[in-house]
Design an enzyme around this catalytic site. Structure first.
Site, PDB file in Angstrom:
ATOM      1  N   HIS A   1     -17.692 -16.032  14.087  1.00 13.66           N
ATOM      2  CA  HIS A   1     -17.933 -16.835  12.879  1.00 13.66           C
ATOM      3  C   HIS A   1     -18.085 -15.882  11.708  1.00 13.66           C
ATOM      4  CE1 HIS A   1     -18.862 -20.499  15.273  1.00 13.66           C
ATOM      5  NE2 HIS A   1     -19.250 -19.600  16.166  1.00 13.66           N
TER       6      HIS A   1
ATOM      7  N   HIS B   1     -16.283 -25.899  22.736  1.00 12.50           N
ATOM      8  CA  HIS B   1     -17.739 -25.763  22.817  1.00 12.50           C
ATOM      9  C   HIS B   1     -18.171 -26.766  23.878  1.00 12.50           C
ATOM     10  CE1 HIS B   1     -21.824 -24.804  21.152  1.00 12.50           C
ATOM     11  NE2 HIS B   1     -22.058 -25.840  21.936  1.00 12.50           N
TER      12      HIS B   1
ATOM     13  N   HIS C   1     -26.749 -16.168  10.286  1.00 13.99           N
ATOM     14  CA  HIS C   1     -27.530 -17.109   9.472  1.00 13.99           C
ATOM     15  C   HIS C   1     -28.506 -16.269   8.673  1.00 13.99           C
ATOM     16  CE1 HIS C   1     -26.259 -20.874  11.441  1.00 13.99           C
ATOM     17  NE2 HIS C   1     -26.188 -20.155  12.540  1.00 13.99           N
TER      18      HIS C   1
ATOM     19  N   ASP D   1     -19.137 -14.537  19.728  1.00 12.36           N
ATOM     20  CA  ASP D   1     -19.838 -15.651  19.080  1.00 12.36           C
ATOM     21  C   ASP D   1     -20.780 -15.125  17.991  1.00 12.36           C
ATOM     22  OD1 ASP D   1     -20.442 -18.249  18.470  1.00 12.36           O
ATOM     23  OD2 ASP D   1     -21.887 -18.514  20.084  1.00 12.36           O
TER      24      ASP D   1
ATOM     25  N   HIS E   1     -13.840 -14.852  19.693  1.00 11.17           N
ATOM     26  CA  HIS E   1     -14.714 -15.919  19.168  1.00 11.17           C
ATOM     27  C   HIS E   1     -15.696 -15.315  18.172  1.00 11.17           C
ATOM     28  CE1 HIS E   1     -17.147 -19.792  19.970  1.00 11.17           C
ATOM     29  NE2 HIS E   1     -17.721 -19.165  18.950  1.00 11.17           N
TER      30      HIS E   1
ATOM     31  N   LYS F   1     -10.169 -25.859  17.859  1.00  3.56           N
ATOM     32  CA  LYS F   1     -11.508 -25.855  18.446  1.00  3.56           C
ATOM     33  C   LYS F   1     -12.050 -27.270  18.579  1.00  3.56           C
ATOM     34  CE  LYS F   1     -15.470 -24.073  19.702  1.00  3.56           C
ATOM     35  NZ  LYS F   1     -16.313 -23.009  19.216  1.00  3.56           N
TER      36      LYS F   1
HETATM   37  C1  NCD Z   1     -22.631 -20.998  16.009  1.00  2.00           C
HETATM   38  C2  NCD Z   1     -22.732 -20.992  14.478  1.00  2.00           C
HETATM   39  O1  NCD Z   1     -23.788 -20.638  13.949  1.00  2.00           O
HETATM   40  O2  NCD Z   1     -21.741 -21.306  13.817  1.00  2.00           O
HETATM   41  N1  NCD Z   1     -23.974 -20.966  16.546  1.00  2.00           N
HETATM   42  C3  NCD Z   1     -24.318 -20.582  17.794  1.00  2.00           C
HETATM   43  O3  NCD Z   1     -25.491 -20.733  18.138  1.00  2.00           O
HETATM   44  N2  NCD Z   1     -23.461 -20.070  18.639  1.00  2.00           N
HETATM   45  C4  NCD Z   1     -21.849 -22.176  16.469  1.00  2.00           C
HETATM   46  C5  NCD Z   1     -21.467 -22.135  17.928  1.00  2.00           C
HETATM   47  O4  NCD Z   1     -20.609 -21.349  18.339  1.00  2.00           O
HETATM   48  O5  NCD Z   1     -22.046 -22.904  18.710  1.00  2.00           O
HETATM   49 ZN    ZN Z   2     -19.439 -19.920  18.143  1.00  3.73          ZN
END
Ligand code: NCD
Ligand code: ZN
Length: 343
Positions: free
Chosen positions: A15, A135, A250, A246, A13, A98
Site C-alpha cells: 500500500h 483479502h 498509517h 502488505d 502486495h 483486488k
Molecule cells: C491494509 C491497509 O491499511 O490498507 N491494512 C492492513 O491491516 N493490512 C489493508 C489490508 O491489506 O487489509
Molecule cells: Zn494489504
C-alpha cells in the site's frame, strides 16, 4: 553464512497511499524491490483503468530518478464492476484486480457485498488472463475475528475455485495453518503471499503485557501454531508462497488511538526481516525462491536480472519517520534490532 546474494526481489502486495505519502513509501520500496503490486484501496478507490493509469503516473513521479522500480497498479472490485471494466483494465496493461469483502479492512467500504454475484466478472478476468487478489476474510458479525480467514476459505474461496477453475488466484497475506494447507493442497493456479509480521509474531506479541497498536493489522495475528505453519510453508521451497509485505502506513496518531487503524508500515525493513526469519529457520537457501522467483513465475512475468546482497550486520530500525506535511509514522519493528542489512 554472513552474506547472501539473490536475484532482486519483488513485493506482490504493498500500500503506497497517495500524494505526500508517496515521497516516503515509493523510495522505501524502490530501494530494494524491482516491482511492487500497488493496492487500490485509495480514497476514492481505484475502480477503473483510467484511475489506475493516473495512479500509476503519480507512483512513477515519486520514484527516485535513475531507479527503474515499477509499481504495478491494480483494480478495486466493487458491486458495480462490469466485464467491460475488466476488458479495459487488461487493455491498459493491468495485471490483477483486488477483491475486498465490504468492510473487511482499511478503505474496503466500497468493496463487494455479495461475492456470489461476481462470477461473470471472475470469468471475464480468467478469459483475459487477469489475476484475482483476495483479502480472504468474512465480515459477518457472528464470526469471531480469529476465524474469519478460515471461514472465508470454506464459504467463498472453495466456491470461486470450483466455479471459475481457470482463474489465477492469490490469497493475500495468509495468517493461518488452514490457509497454508488449503493453498499447498490446492490447484496450481492458487498461490499466497505472506507478510513479515505474520512470520515474526503471533497474537501474544500483540496482546500480552499491553496492547501493541503497531502490531495491529488485518487479517489479525493468530496463535503461535499458525505462525509456525506459515514459517514452515514459506521455507518449504513450495512455489505457491511468495513475498507480499502488505506494507500499509498509517499516521502515528491514527494507530495510537481509541479506534486504531490496521496496518504495519514494513517497506523500510521488510526484506531484511524476511531474511532474519529464513535464517532462524536455517533456510536462507530458500529465500531467493520466495522473494524473487515464485511471484514473478506465478504472475507470468520475467524474473529480475540484477541482484541484491544482504550482509549479517545488526542495525536498529528508527523509532519514527517524519512525513513532511503530514506528521509521524512508526515503522514496523521500530526501535528493534534486525540482523541483516542491505549492502
Ligand atoms: C491494509 C491497509 O491499511 O490498507 N491494512 C492492513 O491491516 N493490512 C489493508 C489490508 O491489506 O487489509
Ligand atoms: Zn494489504
Amino acid at each position: 553464512m554472513n552474506e547472501i546474494t539473490i536475484t532482486r526481489p519483488d513485493d506482490w502486495h504493498a500500500h503506497f497511499r497517495d500524494e505526500l505519502m508517496l515521497k516516503e513509501t515509493v523510495p522505501a520500496s524502490a530501494r530494494v524491490f524491482a516491482r511492487s503490486i500497488a493496492m487500490p484501496n485509495l480514497k476514492p478507490p481505484v475502480v477503473n483503468a483510467k484511475m489506475a493509469l493516473e495512479y500509476e503516473s503519480r507512483l512513477k513521479e515519486a520514484t527516485p530518478k535513475g531507479n527503474d522500480f515499477k509499481a504495478l497498479v491494480t483494480l478495486y472490485l466493487t458491486n458495480t464492476t462490469t466485464t467491460q471494466d475488466i476488458i479495459e483494465a487488461k487493455e491498459a496493461g493491468i495485471l490483477a484486480a483486488k477483491l475486498y469483502p465490504s468492510g473487511a479492512t482499511t478503505n474496503s467500504s466500497a468493496g463487494v457485498n455479495d461475492i456470489s454475484k461476481m462470477t461473470p466478472v471472475f470469468e471475464a478476468m480468467a478469459a483475459q488472463g487477469m489475476l484475482l487478489l483476495i483479502h480472504g476474510e468474512v465480515t459477518n458479525s457472528d464470526i469471531d475475528i480469529f476465524d474469519r480467514e478460515k471461514t472465508f476459505i470454506e464459504r467463498y474461496l472453495s466456491k470461486i475455485i470450483e466455479e471459475v477453475p481457470s482463474l489465477k488466484i492469490v490469497l493475500e497475506h495468509i495468517t493461518t495453518k488452514d490457509a497454508a494447507e488449503f493453498v499447498m493442497n490446492g490447484p496450481d493456479n492458487l498461490a499466497a503471499t505472506v507478510t513479515p509480521q505474520h512470520l515474526l509474531l503471533n497474537r501474544n506479541d500483540l496482546l500480552v503485557g499491553g496492547i501493541k497498536p503497531h502490531y495491529y493489522c488485518l487479517p489479525i495475528l493468530k496463535r503461535n501454531i499458525h505462525q509456525e505453519a506459515l514459517r514452515k510453508a514459506v521455507t518449504s521451497g513450495s512455489s505457491k508462497f511468495f513475498l507480499g509485505t502488505d506494507s500499509a502506513p498509517h499516521m502515528k496518531n491514527d494507530k495510537e488511538s481509541d479506534c486504531g487503524c490496521a496496518g504495519c508500515y514494513s517497506a523500510p525493513v521488510a526484506l531484511e526481516l524476511y531474511a532474519q526469519v529464513f535464517d532462524e529457520m536455517d533456510a536462507l537457501d530458500k529465500l531467493e525462491g520466495f522473494a524473487s522467483h515464485h511471484g514473478a513465475d506465478f504472475y507470468g512475468l520475467e524474473r529480475n536480472k540484477d541482484t541484491i546482497t544482504l550482509v549479517r550486520d545488526p542495525w536498529s530500525v528508527p523509532q519514527e519517520l517524519e512525513i513532511p506535511g503530514k506528521g509521524k509514522i512508526v515503522p514496523f519493528w521500530s526501535g528493534q534490532q534486525v540482523s541483516w542489512r542491505l549492502k
